[in-house]
Design a protein around this motif. Structure first.
Motif, mmCIF file in Angstrom:
data_model
loop_
_atom_site.group_PDB
_atom_site.id
_atom_site.type_symbol
_atom_site.label_atom_id
_atom_site.label_comp_id
_atom_site.label_asym_id
_atom_site.label_seq_id
_atom_site.Cartn_x
_atom_site.Cartn_y
_atom_site.Cartn_z
ATOM 1 N N LYS A 110 0.497 -1.077 0.141
ATOM 2 C CA LYS A 110 -0.403 -0.114 0.031
ATOM 3 C C LYS A 110 0.574 0.565 -0.243
ATOM 4 O O LYS A 110 0.731 2.155 -0.139
ATOM 5 N N GLU B 236 3.485 3.402 -2.072
ATOM 6 C CA GLU B 236 3.555 3.891 -3.810
ATOM 7 C C GLU B 236 4.756 4.164 -3.296
ATOM 8 O O GLU B 236 5.283 4.008 -4.668
ATOM 9 N N GLU B 237 4.961 4.796 -2.710
ATOM 10 C CA GLU B 237 6.897 5.672 -2.429
ATOM 11 C C GLU B 237 7.737 4.363 -2.376
ATOM 12 O O GLU B 237 8.605 4.592 -2.774
ATOM 13 N N LYS C 272 7.122 1.795 -3.016
ATOM 14 C CA LYS C 272 7.416 0.479 -4.386
ATOM 15 C C LYS C 272 8.033 0.967 -5.650
ATOM 16 O O LYS C 272 8.514 0.254 -6.941
ATOM 17 N N GLN C 273 8.002 2.190 -5.649
ATOM 18 C CA GLN C 273 8.639 2.447 -6.540
ATOM 19 C C GLN C 273 10.398 2.217 -6.903
ATOM 20 O O GLN C 273 10.995 2.339 -7.898
#
Length: 477
Positions: free
Chosen positions: A366, A368-369, A371-372
């Motif tokens: 959850k 997103e940062e 996952k980058q």
């Protein structure tokens, strides 16, 4: 103004300013700084920058992981800092001021073998393909190989050996060239020296044990055996360094007007003579001893322990740079045994590190940062480039790194216990299976599965226990 301008200014300040930078360059994913005073770099704040995926120090260089954007970022950094652009070789020379004797020796080894790796990878793939079409009986109820039923594949098998022989049998030429290039001497003399070690007029190294009579040069008062050093690593290294030693010192004492004649003559001829009388035989014995020790350790009753230790500690070796030493051992095993059982464990370690990051993607699905950073790191790790995964994620949290080390050790035990052999150093990570000898591909696949599943599950388990409070970076600081 570039989108990297503010980040570049901030990084410049955090590394101690322009006056603290001796040199800066970049590679595929990292900024590589040679700092006059490494203690002035604020590592914690640097790693907090949005663009930065991690940091580490290796071979006297402070390296900041940026990712695929590094080239554009580097161009902006040199603009805002005013630091002159330098080559990677210049940066390595400058970095020696921050290195001890052992680190300099390892750096030399890395610089020798790194230019050879693309050829070795290609050679390993070629040997693997030749084994598939020439050795595996897959046709006519498992009684014949492709080369036995098809003239096309028989011709392909024979033709590909032209390249395989050039890469492996004539490896000393590449080594002596790389040493001359690394030491700033004349590369063509290195090439010629290498050719004298593998010349067709010499008895092939592989035929020495079965030869009834060894040819020799007869000087009247002395005889020198005409033995080649095909695929031999250490004789080539010793001869290469002797050549560069003689050339560099001769240039210091020889007038420029005659140096073009005197230096090559008095550097090359004595080196070739000493190589065939002293360095070659000694190097052969040293190489055989090293390969025997490693192979005996991996195939003995305690081979599982050797594999477990190597598999567990290989990733930490990468942090120190000591992993470059395994290239020479792999090449020596290949020359003695026509394959290496060491390299498969390295590929498995790469996979294990990627699997730990894959688990972190699941845990932080959850975020997103996060996952980058994690997704590109996982992909690059599975393709053999481990730094973004190790320094950007696994060492940052600590417990994924430990999970990967345990998974790597477990997979290594299975690999060594099944006598898995690779044709050569190959592409790391998942594509590593292409370099495995065909008869061992099934068991290597099992080891790969272990290197994927074990780190993944352990990372999730550790994340739910007190292990998630432990960080390797904090422990090291």
């Amino acid at each position: 103004m570039s989108k990297y301008t503010e980040s570049a200014k901030e990084l410049l300040k955090l590394v101690g300013g322009a006056d603290n930078i001796s040199a800066v360059t970049h590679c595929a994913t990292r900024m590589r700084f040679v700092l006059k005073d490494p203690k002035r770099a604020d590592i914690e704040k640097i790693e907090a920058l949005p663009l930065v995926k991690g940091t580490f120090t290796q071979a006297g260089q402070f390296q900041v992981i940026i990712g695929n954007e590094v080239a554009a970022f580097y161009n902006e950094f040199t603009k805002v800092s005013g630091v002159s652009e330098v080559s990677k070789d210049d940066a390595k020379v400058a970095a020696k001021q921050n290195m001890n004797f052992l680190q300099r020796m390892i750096a030399h080894l890395a610089d020798i073998f790194t230019p050879l790796i693309p050829a070795l990878v290609v050679g390993g793939l070629i040997l693997g393909f030749r084994n598939v079409i020439g050795d595996i009986k897959m046709l006519e109820d498992g009684t014949k190989t492709l080369t036995e039923v098809s003239q096309f594949w028989a011709g392909t098998h024979a033709f590909l050996w032209l390249i395989g022989e050039a890469i492996f049998h004539f490896l000393p030429v590449g080594i002596t060239w790389a040493i001359a290039r690394k030491m700033g001497t004349t590369p063509i003399l290195g090439i010629i020296l290498g050719i004298t070690l593998v010349s067709p007029q010499l008895l092939n190294a592989y035929a020495v044990a079965e030869a009834k009579e060894i040819p020799f040069w007869d000087f009247g008062f002395a005889k020198i055996d005409m033995i080649g050093y095909q695929a031999q690593v250490i004789p080539a290294i010793l001869a290469g360094f002797l050549l560069t030693f003689l050339e560099r010192n001769l240039r210091k004492i020889t007038p420029n007007s005659i140096s073009m004649i005197v230096v090559p003559f008095f550097a090359l001829i004595p080196t070739v003579l000493i190589a065939h009388t002293i360095l070659g035989p000694i190097g052969w014995q040293i190489g055989s001893f090293i390969s025997d020790v490693v192979y005996s350790g991996l195939t003995s009753a305690f081979g599982w322990l050797f594999a477990a230790v190597f598999g567990f500690f290989y990733a930490p070796l990468v942090i120190t740079g000591l992993h470059h030493m395994t290239n020479a051992i792999d090449l020596q095993l290949m020359s003695e045994l026509h394959g290496t059982n060491l390299w498969p464990m390295i590929a498995l370690s790469n996979i294990a590190q990627g699997s730990a990051v894959l688990a972190m993607i699941y845990i932080n699905r959850k975020n997103e940062e996060e996952k980058q950073v994690s997704i590109p790191a996982t992909i690059s790790c599975y393709l053999g480039v481990t730094e973004p995964a190790m320094f950007g994620i696994n060492l940052k949290y600590g417990f994924p790194f430990l999970a990967a080390m345990i998974g790597s050790a477990t997979a290594a035990i299975v690999s060594v216990g099944s006598n898995v052999m690779a044709n050569s150093i190959g592409v790391g990570g998942l594509p590593g299976i292409l370099s495995i000898q065909p008869q061992h591909m099934m068991m290597f696949s099992v080891a790969m599965l272990i290197a994927i599943v074990v780190p993944f599950l352990l990372t999730i388990v550790f994340a739910k226990t007190k292990m998630n409070k432990f960080s390797f970076k904090k422990a090291q600081s």
